[in-house]
Design an enzyme around this catalytic site. Sequence first.
Site, PDB file in Angstrom:
ATOM      1  N   ASN A 192      53.466  13.183   3.076  1.00  0.00           N
ATOM      2  CA  ASN A 192      52.059  13.070   2.604  1.00  0.00           C
ATOM      3  C   ASN A 192      51.723  11.831   2.145  1.00  0.00           C
ATOM      4  O   ASN A 192      50.534  11.520   2.121  1.00  0.00           O
ATOM      5  CB  ASN A 192      51.859  14.282   1.294  1.00  0.00           C
ATOM      6  CG  ASN A 192      51.690  15.627   1.961  1.00  0.00           C
ATOM      7  OD1 ASN A 192      50.636  16.041   2.373  1.00  0.00           O
ATOM      8  ND2 ASN A 192      52.689  16.586   2.129  1.00  0.00           N
ATOM      9  N   ARG A 212      62.256  16.342 -21.071  1.00  0.00           N
ATOM     10  CA  ARG A 212      61.065  16.398 -20.195  1.00  0.00           C
ATOM     11  C   ARG A 212      59.976  15.446 -20.644  1.00  0.00           C
ATOM     12  O   ARG A 212      59.446  14.610 -20.013  1.00  0.00           O
ATOM     13  CB  ARG A 212      60.343  17.592 -20.088  1.00  0.00           C
ATOM     14  CG  ARG A 212      59.482  17.554 -18.705  1.00  0.00           C
ATOM     15  CD  ARG A 212      58.413  18.861 -18.952  1.00  0.00           C
ATOM     16  NE  ARG A 212      59.088  20.238 -19.188  1.00  0.00           N
ATOM     17  CZ  ARG A 212      59.367  20.959 -17.927  1.00  0.00           C
ATOM     18  NH1 ARG A 212      59.246  20.398 -16.775  1.00  0.00           N
ATOM     19  NH2 ARG A 212      59.778  22.033 -17.951  1.00  0.00           N
ATOM     20  N   ARG A 249      59.298  17.933  -9.523  1.00  0.00           N
ATOM     21  CA  ARG A 249      59.595  17.854 -11.063  1.00  0.00           C
ATOM     22  C   ARG A 249      58.194  18.551 -11.812  1.00  0.00           C
ATOM     23  O   ARG A 249      57.163  18.084 -11.463  1.00  0.00           O
ATOM     24  CB  ARG A 249      59.990  16.697 -11.707  1.00  0.00           C
ATOM     25  CG  ARG A 249      61.120  16.082 -11.126  1.00  0.00           C
ATOM     26  CD  ARG A 249      62.367  16.989 -11.206  1.00  0.00           C
ATOM     27  NE  ARG A 249      62.997  17.671 -12.546  1.00  0.00           N
ATOM     28  CZ  ARG A 249      63.874  18.309 -12.766  1.00  0.00           C
ATOM     29  NH1 ARG A 249      64.303  18.846 -12.028  1.00  0.00           N
ATOM     30  NH2 ARG A 249      64.080  18.698 -14.109  1.00  0.00           N
ATOM     31  N   HIS A 276      50.195  21.522  -2.477  1.00  0.00           N
ATOM     32  CA  HIS A 276      51.203  22.820  -2.291  1.00  0.00           C
ATOM     33  C   HIS A 276      50.906  23.423  -1.029  1.00  0.00           C
ATOM     34  O   HIS A 276      49.958  23.961  -0.916  1.00  0.00           O
ATOM     35  CB  HIS A 276      50.718  23.806  -3.630  1.00  0.00           C
ATOM     36  CG  HIS A 276      51.636  24.679  -3.780  1.00  0.00           C
ATOM     37  ND1 HIS A 276      52.963  24.636  -4.247  1.00  0.00           N
ATOM     38  CD2 HIS A 276      51.579  25.985  -3.190  1.00  0.00           C
ATOM     39  CE1 HIS A 276      53.787  25.870  -4.238  1.00  0.00           C
ATOM     40  NE2 HIS A 276      52.810  26.734  -3.795  1.00  0.00           N
ATOM     41  N   GLU A 326      50.928  24.222 -16.549  1.00  0.00           N
ATOM     42  CA  GLU A 326      51.211  25.328 -15.925  1.00  0.00           C
ATOM     43  C   GLU A 326      51.487  24.863 -14.486  1.00  0.00           C
ATOM     44  O   GLU A 326      50.639  24.476 -13.728  1.00  0.00           O
ATOM     45  CB  GLU A 326      50.071  26.280 -15.847  1.00  0.00           C
ATOM     46  CG  GLU A 326      49.955  27.264 -17.075  1.00  0.00           C
ATOM     47  CD  GLU A 326      48.559  28.284 -17.015  1.00  0.00           C
ATOM     48  OE1 GLU A 326      48.874  29.132 -16.347  1.00  0.00           O
ATOM     49  OE2 GLU A 326      47.762  27.540 -17.320  1.00  0.00           O
ATOM     50  N   ASP A 354      51.788  24.779 -10.814  1.00  0.00           N
ATOM     51  CA  ASP A 354      50.805  25.148  -9.542  1.00  0.00           C
ATOM     52  C   ASP A 354      49.472  26.005  -9.816  1.00  0.00           C
ATOM     53  O   ASP A 354      49.087  26.474  -9.094  1.00  0.00           O
ATOM     54  CB  ASP A 354      51.403  25.717  -8.664  1.00  0.00           C
ATOM     55  CG  ASP A 354      52.818  24.734  -7.991  1.00  0.00           C
ATOM     56  OD1 ASP A 354      52.531  23.570  -7.783  1.00  0.00           O
ATOM     57  OD2 ASP A 354      53.653  25.403  -7.641  1.00  0.00           O
TER      58      ASP A 354
HETATM   59  C1  GRF Z   1      55.022  19.681   1.240  1.00  0.00           C
HETATM   60  O1  GRF Z   1      55.146  20.874   1.776  1.00  0.00           O
HETATM   61  C2  GRF Z   1      54.722  19.547   0.066  1.00  0.00           C
HETATM   62  O2  GRF Z   1      53.232  20.359  -0.227  1.00  0.00           O
HETATM   63  C3  GRF Z   1      55.479  20.285  -0.801  1.00  0.00           C
HETATM   64  O3  GRF Z   1      56.780  19.529  -0.410  1.00  0.00           O
HETATM   65  C4  GRF Z   1      56.495  19.094   0.680  1.00  0.00           C
HETATM   66  C5  GRF Z   1      56.652  17.521   0.862  1.00  0.00           C
HETATM   67  O4  GRF Z   1      56.780  16.772   1.948  1.00  0.00           O
HETATM   68  N1  GRF Z   1      55.426  20.370  -2.143  1.00  0.00           N
HETATM   69  P1  GRF Z   1      56.471  15.140   1.948  1.00  0.00           P
HETATM   70  O5  GRF Z   1      57.683  14.908   1.066  1.00  0.00           O
HETATM   71  O6  GRF Z   1      55.197  14.967   1.641  1.00  0.00           O
HETATM   72  O7  GRF Z   1      56.850  15.191   3.483  1.00  0.00           O
END
Ligand code: GRF
Length: 211
Positions: free
Chosen positions: A19, A70, A96, A114, A148, A150
């Site tokens: 991502n 935390r 985290r 997510h 909270e 997600d």
């Molecule tokens: C993705 O599916 C994201 O939505 C989830 O963990 C994965 C991470 O993938 N929370 P990357 O590290 O971005 O390749």
Amino acid sequence: MENRPVPQLGVLISGRGSNLAAILGGIDGGALRAAVAVVIANRPDAGGLELARRRGIATHVVPHRNYATRDAFDQALVARLRAHEVQLVCLAGFMRRLGADFCDAFPRAVLNIHPSLLPAFPGVDAQRQALEHGVRVTGATVHFVTPELDAGPIVQQAAVPIEDADTAETLSARILFQEHRIYPEAIRRVLEDDWRIVGRRVIFGTPRPRV
Ligand code: GRF
């Protein structure tokens, strides 16, 4: 010629960073007017760190295990993000939970991606949860982060139909394709468009006038 300052992003990762790569691709292709100022990982082996380093982006490893609470971990992250004058924090596979102090430090300026259509299947293994539940459609969600898990206001979603032959791996791959499409787009909308949060809803209006 744009003379507004380029918005500075801080990207938090725990893993391979695909991502992060999609966000950088959006910037490189001109679809997203922003710069990644810093990439922070809570694990030294996060693959995305190497991608950031190759591009000359500042990186930090902040191992959560080094912090007794935390709050202390959150404060360490906030200090590094502030040092890089980050305006928008993007969680990209960051595994985290962040507390209220972190969210308060960047009000309405922390996004997460997510791999489900929230509020269905929050938490880990969202793709497997969807498959095991037997839903016919799942997808990806970009949302504002609140303490909270997600659960913050939703910016953008994409649907992914589940096929009978799907495994967690094949489904994850199709969801990931959509994640890479919608995350840079959602970041662009949050940075460029006029929006407000009404109740739980993110309402987009007309783009802000350019100066
Ligand atoms: C993705 O599916 C994201 O939505 C989830 O963990 C994965 C991470 O993938 N929370 P990357 O590290 O971005 O390749």
